[in-house]
Design a protein around this motif. Structure first.
Motif, PDB file in Angstrom:
ATOM      1  N   THR A  97       0.843  -1.195   0.000  1.00 43.12           N
ATOM      2  CA  THR A  97       0.000   0.000   0.000  1.00 43.12           C
ATOM      3  C   THR A  97       0.881   1.248   0.000  1.00 43.12           C
ATOM      4  OG1 THR A  97      -1.707  -1.189   1.222  1.00 43.12           O
ATOM      5  CG2 THR A  97      -1.850   1.213   1.210  1.00 43.12           C
ATOM      6  N   THR A 118      -2.834  11.753  -8.699  1.00 41.23           N
ATOM      7  CA  THR A 118      -3.795  10.659  -8.802  1.00 41.23           C
ATOM      8  C   THR A 118      -3.100   9.346  -8.471  1.00 41.23           C
ATOM      9  OG1 THR A 118      -4.936  11.860 -10.574  1.00 41.23           O
ATOM     10  CG2 THR A 118      -5.465   9.523 -10.304  1.00 41.23           C
ATOM     11  N   SER A 119      -3.543   8.699  -7.404  1.00 39.41           N
ATOM     12  CA  SER A 119      -2.874   7.481  -6.958  1.00 39.41           C
ATOM     13  C   SER A 119      -2.911   6.383  -8.006  1.00 39.41           C
ATOM     14  CB  SER A 119      -3.507   6.979  -5.651  1.00 39.41           C
ATOM     15  OG  SER A 119      -3.279   7.886  -4.598  1.00 39.41           O
ATOM     16  N   GLU A 120      -3.996   6.338  -8.789  1.00 37.83           N
ATOM     17  CA  GLU A 120      -4.105   5.290  -9.810  1.00 37.83           C
ATOM     18  C   GLU A 120      -3.063   5.436 -10.914  1.00 37.83           C
ATOM     19  OE1 GLU A 120      -6.547   6.965  -8.521  1.00 37.83           O
ATOM     20  OE2 GLU A 120      -8.257   5.669  -8.040  1.00 37.83           O
ATOM     21  N   LEU A 167      -1.306   1.082  -8.985  1.00 33.20           N
ATOM     22  CA  LEU A 167      -2.090   0.928  -7.769  1.00 33.20           C
ATOM     23  C   LEU A 167      -3.569   0.803  -8.107  1.00 33.20           C
ATOM     24  CD1 LEU A 167      -0.471   3.626  -5.440  1.00 33.20           C
ATOM     25  CD2 LEU A 167       0.203   1.226  -5.741  1.00 33.20           C
ATOM     26  N   ARG A 193      -7.487   0.899  -6.046  1.00 33.06           N
ATOM     27  CA  ARG A 193      -8.124   1.342  -4.809  1.00 33.06           C
ATOM     28  C   ARG A 193      -8.747   0.150  -4.095  1.00 33.06           C
ATOM     29  NH1 ARG A 193     -10.328   7.126  -4.935  1.00 33.06           N
ATOM     30  NH2 ARG A 193      -8.053   7.245  -4.985  1.00 33.06           N
ATOM     31  N   THR A 194      -8.410  -0.022  -2.830  1.00 32.14           N
ATOM     32  CA  THR A 194      -8.979  -1.090  -2.018  1.00 32.14           C
ATOM     33  C   THR A 194      -9.471  -0.497  -0.700  1.00 32.14           C
ATOM     34  OG1 THR A 194      -7.009  -1.698  -0.729  1.00 32.14           O
ATOM     35  CG2 THR A 194      -7.171  -2.592  -2.968  1.00 32.14           C
ATOM     36  N   ASP A 246      -4.676   2.481  -1.421  1.00 34.13           N
ATOM     37  CA  ASP A 246      -4.252   2.277  -2.806  1.00 34.13           C
ATOM     38  C   ASP A 246      -3.058   1.329  -2.817  1.00 34.13           C
ATOM     39  OD1 ASP A 246      -6.194   4.102  -3.794  1.00 34.13           O
ATOM     40  OD2 ASP A 246      -4.910   5.754  -3.176  1.00 34.13           O
ATOM     41  N   SER A 247      -3.225   0.193  -3.491  1.00 35.60           N
ATOM     42  CA  SER A 247      -2.289  -0.902  -3.295  1.00 35.60           C
ATOM     43  C   SER A 247      -2.045  -1.702  -4.564  1.00 35.60           C
ATOM     44  CB  SER A 247      -2.826  -1.878  -2.231  1.00 35.60           C
ATOM     45  OG  SER A 247      -3.242  -1.221  -1.060  1.00 35.60           O
TER      46      SER A 247
END
Length: 264
Positions: free
Chosen positions: A150, A167-169, A194, A196-197, A201-202
């Motif tokens: 994560t 943006t984490s994605e 990554l 989203r969970t 974000d993992s």
């Protein structure tokens, strides 16, 4: 509720070294009881490792679903087989199994994958075989056997463009095994963005091992940019970091990182 009860039972095992209440121990380590034919009043089966070989020393628990804290526990023998008496108390039972081992100075517990996760009548008996899987979905959509990595980003905006939020994605991780995986096999590099969970974000379902990790910011239509990483809230940022998984719950493992874009 079945999984909640099992989690409580395992917590008691860890704290007390035995299972309390109406528990009993079959005197495990026996090599009888394997095979595919149910034996009246017994839970039996075989445990295999990640390579399909017999796994000795796995801990098998038969949990009575009607009487709280009433369970039977044993270990698999040298040929991977086990057998436990489930004739008393009456009612239905659920079988689960774990393997515990040391890796890079840490102790890990891994849930084993059952060939059949249904409850059974204890007086009738049942066969439940288990396999150690490094990855893959758990029964009943309870997540994955692999660990998760994560990433937490403290920056709100792109330092090269303060009007653009990060943006984490768009963060891509590369995980390169550093040595053997936890089961002694060779791992393969993993490069994924990554997702989203519920836990953040993992990158999910990663075989447990020691990894050297790096990150890039990969936006559509733009050149990828390297990010800096560190173990979460620990040490200085660098181009890569090497770490082992930590146990966050029994049978659940994670690595947590911080990542940031360097100032232009």
């Amino acid at each position: 509720m079945r999984w909640t009860r099992n989690a409580v039972a395992w917590s008691l095992v860890g704290l007390m070294g035995v299972v309390g209440g109406c528990s009993k121990d079959s005197g495990g380590g026996k090599d009888d009881g394997g095979g595919g034919t149910p034996q009246t009043g017994y839970l039996s089966g075989k445990v295999l490792d990640t390579q399909g070989q017999p796994l000795a020393g796995a801990i098998i628990t038969a949990d009575n679903t009607q009487f709280y804290d009433s369970n039977v526990q044993t270990t698999s023998g040298s040929d991977g087989t086990y057998r436990v008496d489930t004739s008393r108390p009456t009612g239905t039972w659920h079988a689960s199994a774990v393997v515990k081992l040391q890796y890079n100075g840490k102790e890990y517990t891994f849930d084993l994958d059952p060939n059949d996760d249904n409850v059974f009548a204890g007086n009738e008996g049942a066969v439940r075989n288990f396999t150690w899987k490094l990855t893959g979905k758990r029964p009943d959509d309870q997540g994955y056997y692999g660990g998760r990595v994560t990433v937490y980003v403290d920056q709100f905006t792109d330092p090269a463009d303060p009007s653009s939020p990060i943006t984490s994605e768009d963060i891509e991780l590369t995980l390169t095994p550093s040595g053997k995986l936890v089961d002694g096999t060779d791992g393969q590099p993993i490069t994924q963005k990554l997702v989203r969970t519920a836990d953040g974000d993992s990158v999910t379902d990663v075989p447990v091992g020691r990894y050297t990790m790096s990150a890039r910011y990969v936006q559509t239509g733009k050149s990828p940019r390297p990010m800096q990483v560190r173990i979460r809230d620990t040490g200085q940022y660098a181009s890569s970091v090497t770490a082992d998984f930590e146990s966050v719950l029994i049978g659940r493992h994670s690595i947590e990182l911080n990542a940031e874009l360097p100032e232009p």
